[in-house]
Design a protein around this motif. Structure first.
Motif, PDB file in Angstrom:
ATOM      1  N   TYR A 113       0.795  -1.194   0.018  1.00 15.33           N
ATOM      2  CA  TYR A 113       0.232   0.139  -0.058  1.00 15.33           C
ATOM      3  C   TYR A 113       0.837   1.249  -0.052  1.00 15.33           C
ATOM      4  CZ  TYR A 113      -3.860  -3.383   1.148  1.00 15.33           C
ATOM      5  OH  TYR A 113      -4.813  -4.002   1.228  1.00 15.33           O
ATOM      6  N   GLY A 114       0.952   2.015  -1.029  1.00 17.01           N
ATOM      7  CA  GLY A 114       1.630   3.181  -1.331  1.00 17.01           C
ATOM      8  C   GLY A 114       0.613   4.247  -0.501  1.00 17.01           C
ATOM      9  N   ARG A 328      -9.481  -1.314   0.924  1.00 21.22           N
ATOM     10  CA  ARG A 328      -9.246  -0.588  -0.406  1.00 21.22           C
ATOM     11  C   ARG A 328      -8.225  -1.521  -1.255  1.00 21.22           C
ATOM     12  NH1 ARG A 328     -13.150   2.511   0.205  1.00 21.22           N
ATOM     13  NH2 ARG A 328     -13.433   3.917   1.756  1.00 21.22           N
ATOM     14  N   ALA A 329      -8.014  -0.961  -2.376  1.00 20.43           N
ATOM     15  CA  ALA A 329      -7.040  -1.667  -3.370  1.00 20.43           C
ATOM     16  C   ALA A 329      -5.766  -1.371  -3.114  1.00 20.43           C
ATOM     17  CB  ALA A 329      -7.189  -1.256  -4.813  1.00 20.43           C
ATOM     18  N   ASP A 345      -4.926  12.301  -3.010  1.00 18.26           N
ATOM     19  CA  ASP A 345      -4.813  10.804  -3.162  1.00 18.26           C
ATOM     20  C   ASP A 345      -4.167  10.379  -2.026  1.00 18.26           C
ATOM     21  OD1 ASP A 345      -5.675  11.000  -5.820  1.00 18.26           O
ATOM     22  OD2 ASP A 345      -3.484  11.346  -6.610  1.00 18.26           O
ATOM     23  N   PRO A 346      -5.091  10.084  -0.987  1.00 18.22           N
ATOM     24  CA  PRO A 346      -4.545   9.390   0.203  1.00 18.22           C
ATOM     25  C   PRO A 346      -3.715   8.224   0.014  1.00 18.22           C
ATOM     26  CG  PRO A 346      -7.010   9.869   0.383  1.00 18.22           C
ATOM     27  CD  PRO A 346      -6.715   9.887  -0.955  1.00 18.22           C
ATOM     28  N   HIS A 347      -3.963   7.352  -0.882  1.00 18.00           N
ATOM     29  CA  HIS A 347      -3.161   6.296  -1.323  1.00 18.00           C
ATOM     30  C   HIS A 347      -3.190   5.933  -2.930  1.00 18.00           C
ATOM     31  CE1 HIS A 347      -6.623   3.624  -2.250  1.00 18.00           C
ATOM     32  NE2 HIS A 347      -5.986   2.471  -2.116  1.00 18.00           N
ATOM     33  N   VAL A 348      -2.233   5.206  -3.222  1.00 17.76           N
ATOM     34  CA  VAL A 348      -2.075   4.897  -4.636  1.00 17.76           C
ATOM     35  C   VAL A 348      -2.590   3.656  -5.031  1.00 17.76           C
ATOM     36  CG1 VAL A 348      -0.471   4.945  -6.553  1.00 17.76           C
ATOM     37  CG2 VAL A 348      -0.173   6.422  -4.705  1.00 17.76           C
ATOM     38  N   GLY A 350      -4.070   0.303  -7.302  1.00 15.06           N
ATOM     39  CA  GLY A 350      -3.653  -0.380  -8.701  1.00 15.06           C
ATOM     40  C   GLY A 350      -4.821   0.190  -9.727  1.00 15.06           C
ATOM     41  N   LEU A 351      -3.931   0.231 -11.038  1.00 14.62           N
ATOM     42  CA  LEU A 351      -4.870   0.662 -11.974  1.00 14.62           C
ATOM     43  C   LEU A 351      -6.111  -0.497 -12.360  1.00 14.62           C
ATOM     44  CD1 LEU A 351      -2.253   1.181 -14.885  1.00 14.62           C
ATOM     45  CD2 LEU A 351      -3.734   3.039 -13.679  1.00 14.62           C
ATOM     46  N   GLY A 352      -7.095   0.018 -12.514  1.00 20.08           N
ATOM     47  CA  GLY A 352      -8.398  -0.650 -12.661  1.00 20.08           C
ATOM     48  C   GLY A 352      -9.230  -0.572 -11.415  1.00 20.08           C
ATOM     49  N   HIS A 353      -8.803   0.549 -10.646  1.00 21.02           N
ATOM     50  CA  HIS A 353      -9.561   0.390  -9.153  1.00 21.02           C
ATOM     51  C   HIS A 353      -9.826   2.054  -9.144  1.00 21.02           C
ATOM     52  CE1 HIS A 353      -9.177  -3.595  -7.489  1.00 21.02           C
ATOM     53  NE2 HIS A 353      -8.246  -3.562  -8.095  1.00 21.02           N
ATOM     54  N   GLY A 354     -10.042   2.736 -10.265  1.00 22.38           N
ATOM     55  CA  GLY A 354     -10.543   4.228 -10.098  1.00 22.38           C
ATOM     56  C   GLY A 354      -9.403   4.958 -10.719  1.00 22.38           C
ATOM     57  N   HIS A 355      -8.302   4.397 -11.294  1.00 23.67           N
ATOM     58  CA  HIS A 355      -7.188   5.221 -11.605  1.00 23.67           C
ATOM     59  C   HIS A 355      -6.863   4.733 -13.116  1.00 23.67           C
ATOM     60  CE1 HIS A 355      -6.587   8.260  -8.395  1.00 23.67           C
ATOM     61  NE2 HIS A 355      -7.004   6.947  -7.605  1.00 23.67           N
ATOM     62  N   GLY A 356      -7.710   4.019 -13.870  1.00 25.49           N
ATOM     63  CA  GLY A 356      -7.452   3.395 -15.161  1.00 25.49           C
ATOM     64  C   GLY A 356      -6.365   1.848 -15.130  1.00 25.49           C
TER      65      GLY A 356
END
Length: 374
Positions: A113-114, A328-329, A345-348, A350-356
């Motif tokens: 989790y970033g 959370r992802a 952006d509280p966390h970064v 994976g793509l496909g979870h709201g950020h493409g």
């Protein structure tokens, strides 16, 4: 009552500046908070040197992780996730932490989790005062940030209301301490001298407090310059500089603005809780004045103990544990450090979870379940 062992057990790594912090949290319970500081290595330069900080993180990382696990009394194999500060912060320093977190997560077959440094400063209060109210108003003050943030969900919704337009509060403390020849870091020593000084001795300016100024933004550059010029004038006249009075008057100007704007934001937004975090939250006068003004306004004040206000791994672990608890992802393996990661952006994930992204939490299943960590 639920067994505490059912709560997520997360290790957090923080390397945004000059502190190598590793924390272990189970749910909202702090199990370990190990810190290796390189502040002494930066003191002779009068500030943090990014290259020095990065090297110090490299040297301290593994011993600090091992110390945290030992202090927590847990095995790395028992962890439910690894959280790491992905930003904002010094790029090189962040990269050390992110790389280490990836290595541990991959070797252990655990989700990564970033998380956001600023959101972590808010979430750490859960370790001391329980779950955060929703919404929560947060005043974050440190060497790099002075921000007013409104959080309705610490894992997904943090909204900036105001920020510094120049020097952060902690940065101003360091610069004034340098002019007074008090050394680095400036915050603790000015706080100490100010206790014996008169906060009303010198009328230093309060930046951005006029009727047409931004209601929630901060500016401390003008204050810092005013203090420096006042000191220079005294020295030019051959007079002794009253260090204690200067410290007290400067400090009062800073905390007056911080608390006034924070209380105003709470009233305007209809929020009855104020959380103060960041390194400057350890300042004794800020705590006292905030308490006084919050009580007068009917606002409940939440401030973590000083050790949890400064940069630490516990705050990262706290936010990571909240990410796990709320489902959370997780981040992808291509997670990178972002020195200017916005607090929105509280966390970064994976793509496909709201950020493409095309894959997210499932990345853990791509890793061999064999424990590679020894």
């Amino acid at each position: 009552m639920a067994d505490s062992r059912d709560e997520p057990l997360v290790l957090g790594i923080e390397t945004s500046c000059d502190e190598t912090g590793v924390g272990v949290v189970r749910g909202t319970t702090l199990l370990a908070d190990a810190v290796a500081s390189s502040v002494d290595e930066h003191a002779r330069f009068g500030g943090v040197v990014p290259e020095v900080a990065s090297r110090a993180h490299l040297e301290a990382m593994v011993p600090t992780v091992e110390r945290a696990l030992k202090e927590a009394g847990v095995s790395a194999r028992d962890l439910d996730g690894i959280a790491v500060t992905a930003g904002p912060g010094l790029a090189g320093a962040l990269l050390v932490g992110v790389s280490a977190a990836k290595a541990y997560a991959y070797a252990l077959g655990k989700p990564l989790y970033g998380v956001n440094h600023l959101a972590s400063h808010i979430c750490v209060d859960q370790l001391e005062h329980g779950a955060l109210p929703e919404p929560t108003m947060a005043l974050l003050v440190s060497g790099g940030h002075s921000s007013l943030l409104l959080s309705t969900d610490i894992t997904s919704d943090v909204r900036p209301l105001g920020a510094t337009i120049d020097d952060a509060a902690g940065e101003a403390f360091d610069k004034v301490a340098r002019v007074l020849n008090l050394g680095f870091p400036g915050g603790p020593v000015i706080d100490r001298y100010a206790r014996e000084g008169d906060p009303d001795a010198i009328a230093f300016p309060r930046g951005l407090t006029g009727p047409r100024d931004a209601a929630y933004d901060f500016s401390f550059s003008g204050l810092k310059t005013a203090v420096a010029r006042w000191i220079e004038a005294k020295r030019a006249a051959g007079e002794e500089v009253p260090v204690r009075d200067v410290s007290a008057s400067f400090q009062e100007a800073v905390v007056d603005v911080l608390t006034r704007k924070a209380v105003r934001a709470c009233k305007d937004e209809g929020v009855d809780h104020l959380m103060i975090g960041g390194g400057v939250a350890a300042n004794s006068r800020l705590r006292a004045l905030a308490q006084e003004r919050c009580e007068a306004a009917g606002i409940r004040l939440r401030v973590p103990r000083p050790k949890l206000c400064t940069d630490n791994g516990a705050m990262v672990a706290a936010l990571g544990a909240e990410m796990v608890a709320r489902g959370r992802a997780a981040s992808d393996w291509d997670l990178s450090a972002d020195s200017s990661l916005p607090v929105t952006d509280p966390h970064v994930p994976g793509l496909g979870h709201g950020h493409g992204r095309t894959h997210g939490h499932d990345h853990v299943h791509e890793v061999s379940k064999e424990n590679l960590y020894s």
